[in-house]
Design a protein around this motif. Structure first.
Motif, mmCIF file in Angstrom:
data_model
loop_
_atom_site.group_PDB
_atom_site.id
_atom_site.type_symbol
_atom_site.label_atom_id
_atom_site.label_comp_id
_atom_site.label_asym_id
_atom_site.label_seq_id
_atom_site.Cartn_x
_atom_site.Cartn_y
_atom_site.Cartn_z
ATOM 1 N N TYR A 180 7.676 -19.879 -54.437
ATOM 2 C CA TYR A 180 8.645 -21.315 -54.536
ATOM 3 C C TYR A 180 9.754 -20.985 -55.542
ATOM 4 C CZ TYR A 180 5.923 -23.753 -51.361
ATOM 5 O OH TYR A 180 4.676 -24.146 -50.408
ATOM 6 N N GLU A 181 9.151 -19.787 -56.426
ATOM 7 C CA GLU A 181 10.308 -19.776 -57.705
ATOM 8 C C GLU A 181 11.291 -17.991 -56.925
ATOM 9 O OE1 GLU A 181 9.297 -20.196 -61.743
ATOM 10 O OE2 GLU A 181 6.607 -20.458 -60.930
ATOM 11 N N LEU A 182 10.998 -17.250 -55.872
ATOM 12 C CA LEU A 182 11.153 -16.297 -56.287
ATOM 13 C C LEU A 182 13.630 -16.306 -55.682
ATOM 14 C CD1 LEU A 182 9.698 -14.249 -53.806
ATOM 15 C CD2 LEU A 182 9.759 -13.872 -55.690
ATOM 16 N N ARG A 183 13.752 -15.542 -56.856
ATOM 17 C CA ARG A 183 15.804 -16.242 -56.447
ATOM 18 C C ARG A 183 16.387 -15.735 -55.513
ATOM 19 N NH1 ARG A 183 17.631 -12.322 -61.670
ATOM 20 N NH2 ARG A 183 16.028 -10.268 -60.506
ATOM 21 N N GLU A 184 15.753 -14.991 -54.309
ATOM 22 C CA GLU A 184 15.791 -14.127 -53.570
ATOM 23 C C GLU A 184 16.536 -15.299 -52.079
ATOM 24 O OE1 GLU A 184 14.213 -12.897 -54.789
ATOM 25 O OE2 GLU A 184 14.780 -11.007 -55.034
ATOM 26 N N PHE A 185 15.575 -17.020 -52.271
ATOM 27 C CA PHE A 185 15.877 -18.250 -52.011
ATOM 28 C C PHE A 185 15.884 -19.481 -52.150
ATOM 29 C CE2 PHE A 185 12.727 -15.232 -50.474
ATOM 30 C CZ PHE A 185 12.913 -14.609 -49.703
ATOM 31 N N SER A 186 17.403 -19.849 -51.603
ATOM 32 C CA SER A 186 17.497 -20.984 -51.666
ATOM 33 C C SER A 186 17.192 -22.167 -51.242
ATOM 34 C CB SER A 186 19.124 -21.388 -51.779
ATOM 35 O OG SER A 186 19.036 -20.678 -50.413
ATOM 36 N N GLY A 187 15.933 -21.712 -50.487
ATOM 37 C CA GLY A 187 15.312 -22.645 -50.119
ATOM 38 C C GLY A 187 14.035 -21.548 -49.600
ATOM 39 N N LEU A 188 12.442 -22.326 -49.519
ATOM 40 C CA LEU A 188 11.085 -22.119 -49.136
ATOM 41 C C LEU A 188 10.070 -23.028 -48.890
ATOM 42 C CD1 LEU A 188 10.336 -18.815 -49.886
ATOM 43 C CD2 LEU A 188 8.355 -20.435 -49.897
ATOM 44 N N ARG A 189 9.463 -22.869 -47.521
ATOM 45 C CA ARG A 189 9.006 -23.397 -46.971
ATOM 46 C C ARG A 189 7.898 -23.252 -46.612
ATOM 47 N NH1 ARG A 189 9.515 -29.784 -47.218
ATOM 48 N NH2 ARG A 189 8.217 -30.763 -44.823
ATOM 49 N N LEU A 190 6.640 -23.813 -46.845
ATOM 50 C CA LEU A 190 5.082 -23.581 -45.565
ATOM 51 C C LEU A 190 5.235 -24.516 -44.638
ATOM 52 C CD1 LEU A 190 2.820 -21.447 -45.575
ATOM 53 C CD2 LEU A 190 1.468 -23.099 -46.640
ATOM 54 N N THR A 191 5.227 -23.354 -43.985
ATOM 55 C CA THR A 191 5.002 -24.482 -42.428
ATOM 56 C C THR A 191 3.826 -24.599 -41.935
ATOM 57 O OG1 THR A 191 6.519 -22.711 -40.916
ATOM 58 C CG2 THR A 191 7.253 -24.544 -42.301
ATOM 59 N N ASP A 192 3.229 -23.531 -41.259
ATOM 60 C CA ASP A 192 1.442 -23.742 -40.812
ATOM 61 C C ASP A 192 1.084 -22.191 -41.321
ATOM 62 O OD1 ASP A 192 -0.352 -23.998 -38.838
ATOM 63 O OD2 ASP A 192 1.194 -24.062 -37.895
ATOM 64 N N LEU A 193 -0.246 -22.475 -40.969
ATOM 65 C CA LEU A 193 -0.870 -21.073 -41.349
ATOM 66 C C LEU A 193 -1.601 -21.044 -40.449
ATOM 67 C CD1 LEU A 193 -3.108 -21.799 -44.322
ATOM 68 C CD2 LEU A 193 -2.037 -23.367 -43.152
ATOM 69 N N PRO B 119 23.695 -24.192 -50.844
ATOM 70 C CA PRO B 119 22.393 -23.304 -50.953
ATOM 71 C C PRO B 119 22.086 -24.754 -51.100
ATOM 72 C CG PRO B 119 23.505 -22.945 -52.490
ATOM 73 C CD PRO B 119 24.731 -23.151 -52.108
ATOM 74 N N SER B 120 20.702 -24.888 -50.533
ATOM 75 C CA SER B 120 19.716 -26.156 -50.636
ATOM 76 C C SER B 120 19.540 -26.620 -51.987
ATOM 77 C CB SER B 120 19.335 -26.256 -49.766
ATOM 78 O OG SER B 120 19.711 -26.265 -47.793
ATOM 79 N N LEU B 121 18.978 -24.989 -52.374
ATOM 80 C CA LEU B 121 18.759 -25.221 -54.632
ATOM 81 C C LEU B 121 18.702 -24.606 -54.599
ATOM 82 C CD1 LEU B 121 14.391 -24.702 -53.174
ATOM 83 C CD2 LEU B 121 15.347 -26.676 -52.992
ATOM 84 N N PRO B 122 19.182 -25.803 -56.151
ATOM 85 C CA PRO B 122 20.294 -24.515 -56.769
ATOM 86 C C PRO B 122 19.367 -22.840 -57.928
ATOM 87 C CG PRO B 122 18.877 -26.195 -58.250
ATOM 88 C CD PRO B 122 18.567 -26.202 -56.844
ATOM 89 N N HIS B 123 20.079 -22.285 -58.476
ATOM 90 C CA HIS B 123 19.845 -20.892 -58.995
ATOM 91 C C HIS B 123 19.155 -19.878 -58.355
ATOM 92 C CE1 HIS B 123 19.396 -23.557 -62.584
ATOM 93 N NE2 HIS B 123 19.416 -24.468 -62.070
ATOM 94 N N ALA B 124 19.895 -20.084 -56.345
ATOM 95 C CA ALA B 124 19.546 -18.728 -56.141
ATOM 96 C C ALA B 124 20.696 -17.642 -56.661
ATOM 97 C CB ALA B 124 19.614 -19.206 -54.600
ATOM 98 N N LEU B 125 19.838 -15.930 -56.308
ATOM 99 C CA LEU B 125 20.707 -15.007 -56.914
ATOM 100 C C LEU B 125 21.763 -14.619 -55.989
ATOM 101 C CD1 LEU B 125 21.049 -13.372 -59.527
ATOM 102 C CD2 LEU B 125 19.615 -11.611 -58.473
ATOM 103 N N ALA B 126 22.802 -14.734 -55.622
ATOM 104 C CA ALA B 126 23.675 -14.596 -54.358
ATOM 105 C C ALA B 126 24.186 -13.074 -55.142
ATOM 106 C CB ALA B 126 24.515 -15.663 -54.003
ATOM 107 N N PRO B 127 24.626 -12.855 -53.509
ATOM 108 C CA PRO B 127 25.450 -11.746 -53.620
ATOM 109 C C PRO B 127 26.944 -11.891 -53.781
ATOM 110 C CG PRO B 127 23.846 -11.924 -51.735
ATOM 111 C CD PRO B 127 23.829 -12.950 -52.251
ATOM 112 N N ALA B 128 27.546 -11.052 -54.736
ATOM 113 C CA ALA B 128 29.129 -11.617 -54.951
ATOM 114 C C ALA B 128 29.903 -12.069 -53.839
ATOM 115 C CB ALA B 128 30.227 -10.511 -55.749
ATOM 116 N N GLY B 129 30.672 -12.302 -54.022
ATOM 117 C CA GLY B 129 31.559 -13.569 -52.559
ATOM 118 C C GLY B 129 31.045 -15.121 -52.642
ATOM 119 N N SER B 130 31.422 -15.583 -51.618
ATOM 120 C CA SER B 130 31.029 -16.175 -50.837
ATOM 121 C C SER B 130 29.857 -16.569 -49.343
ATOM 122 C CB SER B 130 32.263 -17.323 -49.876
ATOM 123 O OG SER B 130 33.049 -17.011 -50.984
ATOM 124 N N PRO B 131 28.734 -16.161 -50.269
ATOM 125 C CA PRO B 131 28.378 -15.825 -49.533
ATOM 126 C C PRO B 131 27.015 -16.747 -48.819
ATOM 127 C CG PRO B 131 26.419 -15.999 -51.398
ATOM 128 C CD PRO B 131 28.372 -15.980 -50.661
#
Lengths: 418, 418
Positions: free
Chosen positions: A107-120, A63-75
């Motif tokens: 940016y704080e959602l634990r389902e993500f180990s990376g999240l960046r706004l790229t365009d709008l 994971p690029s960022l720490p503290h993401a919540l991951a499913p069991a195993g080696s996701p």
């Protein structure tokens, strides 16, 4: 017709991409962690954000960022570009509330180990509320009296501590040297050792005096960064004193403050982006410049810093080139903004800058590249102009330097940095 | 006596630590990439930032952030805590210009593969300019009429799309249920489907009506996040309507806008920190909450979000606990701010929250934990209060639930969530 905002993201997640994208959409519109009364299907239909595109990219084990919540195993951590669509009626055409919606808690959602706004992409209602740059490229050129070539400028250096007597001498030298533009350093706004009002008085006296001689009034971007009422007072003082530009540290004051300045400004707003690195330097977090520059233009800056090619900063040249082109791409049907190339610039940076910009509508700001030129500031300015002349004519620096001594001296002095 | 600002950083660099720290100090005070005339030794002595502490930590083979410039070979990336000291006379007691100095361009320096602002210490002049929280803990308690226990609140959910008729019913239910506090969702400020003025009217009617019955006036944090003039209008409307709190998305508007709000506020400012993840989630970039909360308190917020324990967000509990304690630690001799614990909160979160805070001076906000309680909102509120009673008495949740049916129901409904 219903207006919607599109926001694109680069994400990294250990969950299936469709599921992860739905978490984003839910968090930023109708979702709650436990279903509550009132969360009807009809309400969801009318107000939910929608996932409009998922483009899977690569995967990684780490994971690029720490503290993401991951499913069991080696996701696997899956990466993707995702676009969400938000109904404008969820928040209305408000810059601060747009940010709460398209960035907010994502940016704080634990389902993500990376999240960046790229365009709008924004609907027309935003243009009705935020008029954008008041002067833009054409208005800036007119005030600076510079056409068909870049606006060449410098920064007052040393950034800090110059007494007003020396300030006066320096500004005189710069104005008489034929410079188009000078900006305050972002570290210098209203310091006790050189109060803003005093600085404006001294600088404008010298600019007017030089203009009487040369017929050219140098544009000076006074750094009015400060609290809301201070900015207004300082803007008014600059305008009243005959100044032609104000500068603001966009991230130091925030977008609401910039939009407020735009609401009353009589002068072009020179947008400095210091602190921007904190928002963008981690590739899996924050915001891309493509998104950021749209927010800045919406708030109303006329000039926007992009870094320069071969700068002393970490950003690679490809990103700088993309940033310059972003600024020169129309937004909401216009919103002209002039990219500002700075940091370690000198005459030799003109050729790669022209390649990157494919345009002369840039402000190029050199510190040492002008002030430390062995022939003096006037020769420094000439060397910068000669660099762009070489670029436009398709000549190499060496070719053009053969018959332009200021450029030759610049190469000898700064060429190793090249 | 000369006043100075101390700023501490966590850095990662392939260069010797002393050299790297000097680069930081130079960039943010008197440095230029080429020495320029005027950069005298005397000026440097008076204005240069000083390196006051370097605490070496571990090393790594892999740079945390991309695009750092490294010496040839296979450099080690050294980590350290570094403290710099800046003369206040370089910029004066200005929050925006403080940011330009202690953060500014540092994040973009290519000598670093990681740079994070971790703490700051400000001299007394800042307190003279920025009065800080107008209400703080004591003032909030007085307005809410809640003493010797946490303020228990909820968030209007669903966050988006609730029609005003249902809004009215929900607020009535909450106020009659004995809730202390309700906040708007950060996604809901002045949306076209439920305009701010209408929302204030409906909400305040219900709050006043319930107060007539119960004798208790529920505090409601109206989300006034918006442009500068809108915020003022919306604040004035809330104050005129008898409201007792306004809420602002600090990062959506910027610190200058918050300080401006503080300059005229008649009500406590509930500070929401959405977008904060973008500034903090990469451990080698941005800012720690320890530094951030000082800036927020300087700007003048009375309440500040810290996340709650066991939340749905990525932040680990240890960080949440540290954030709560940071808020409860005096700053500039006071600047009381009330930490706001939220996200997936329910009665069972009270015990770990009390362990973390070692204090009852918190606002705990539960969404589903109150609204989805099987006994209704009033039972949800009671269960939350019972959770804190158990915590203060040193009982387990199960022990206390044995004689408190609302708590028992809460455990049965939400207990699986931890």
């Amino acid at each position: 017709m219903e207006e919607r905002v599109l926001a694109s993201y680069y994400i990294e997640t250990p969950y299936p991409l469709e599921q992860a994208a739905e978490v984003m959409a839910g968090e930023q519109s109708t979702g709650t962690f436990v279903s509550v009364p009132g969360e009807t299907e009809e309400l969801k239909e009318r107000h939910a954000a929608r996932v409009v595109r998922i483009e899977p990219l690569d995967e990684t084990d780490r994971p690029s960022l720490p503290h993401a919540l991951a499913p069991a195993g080696s996701p696997k951590y899956r990466r993707a570009n995702v676009t969400l669509s938000f109904p404008l009626h969820n928040f209305g055409p408000s810059l601060p509330n747009l940010l709460a919606t398209i960035a907010g808690n994502l940016y704080e959602l634990r389902e993500f180990s990376g999240l960046r706004l790229t365009d709008l992409e924004l609907p027309a209602s935003f243009a009705a509320k935020y008029p954008g740059p008041r002067f833009g490229i054409a208005g800036t050129r007119k005030l600076a009296g510079v056409y068909e070539r870049p606006i060449i400028g410098t920064i007052v250096k040393p950034s800090i501590g110059l007494p007003l007597t020396e300030y006066r001498t320096l500004v005189r030298e710069l104005a008489e040297a034929g410079l188009d533009f000078v900006k305050d350093d972002e570290l210098c706004a209203d310091p006790p050792y050189a109060p803003f009002a005093e600085r404006v008085r001294v600088v404008m006296e010298e600019i007017e005096r030089a203009a009487d001689k040369t017929g050219k009034k140098m544009m000076y971007a006074f750094n009015i960064t400060g609290d809301i009422d201070e900015m207004r007072r300082n803007h008014d003082l600059v305008a009243k004193s005959g100044g032609t530009c104000v500068m603001v540290g966009i991230n130091n004051v925030g977008f609401a403050a910039v939009a407020h300045l735009r609401s009353y400004t009589e002068l072009p707003i020179h947008g400095h982006r210091n602190q921007w690195g904190a928002m963008t330097r981690c590739p899996q977090l924050g915001m891309s410049f493509t998104a950021y520059q749209k927010l800045c233009r919406l708030a109303g800056v006329d000039h926007l810093h992009t870094n320069g090619l071969n700068s002393k900063f970490a950003e690679p040249n490809e990103q700088v080139a993309r940033s310059i082109r972003d600024c020169l791409t129309p937004f909401l049907g216009g919103y002209e903004v002039m990219p500002v190339l700075s940091s370690a610039q000198w005459a030799g940076t003109a050729i790669p800058s022209y390649e990157a910009a494919q345009s002369l509508d840039v402000i190029q700001v050199a510190g040492g590249g002008i002030l430390a030129h062995p022939g003096g500031a006037a020769a420094g300015v000439r060397s910068m102009q000669q660099g762009w002349e070489a670029a436009v004519r398709g000549q190499t620096l060496e070719q053009y330097a053969a018959i332009h001594p200021e450029l030759r001296q610049a190469i000898e002095t700064f060429g190793k940095k090249g």
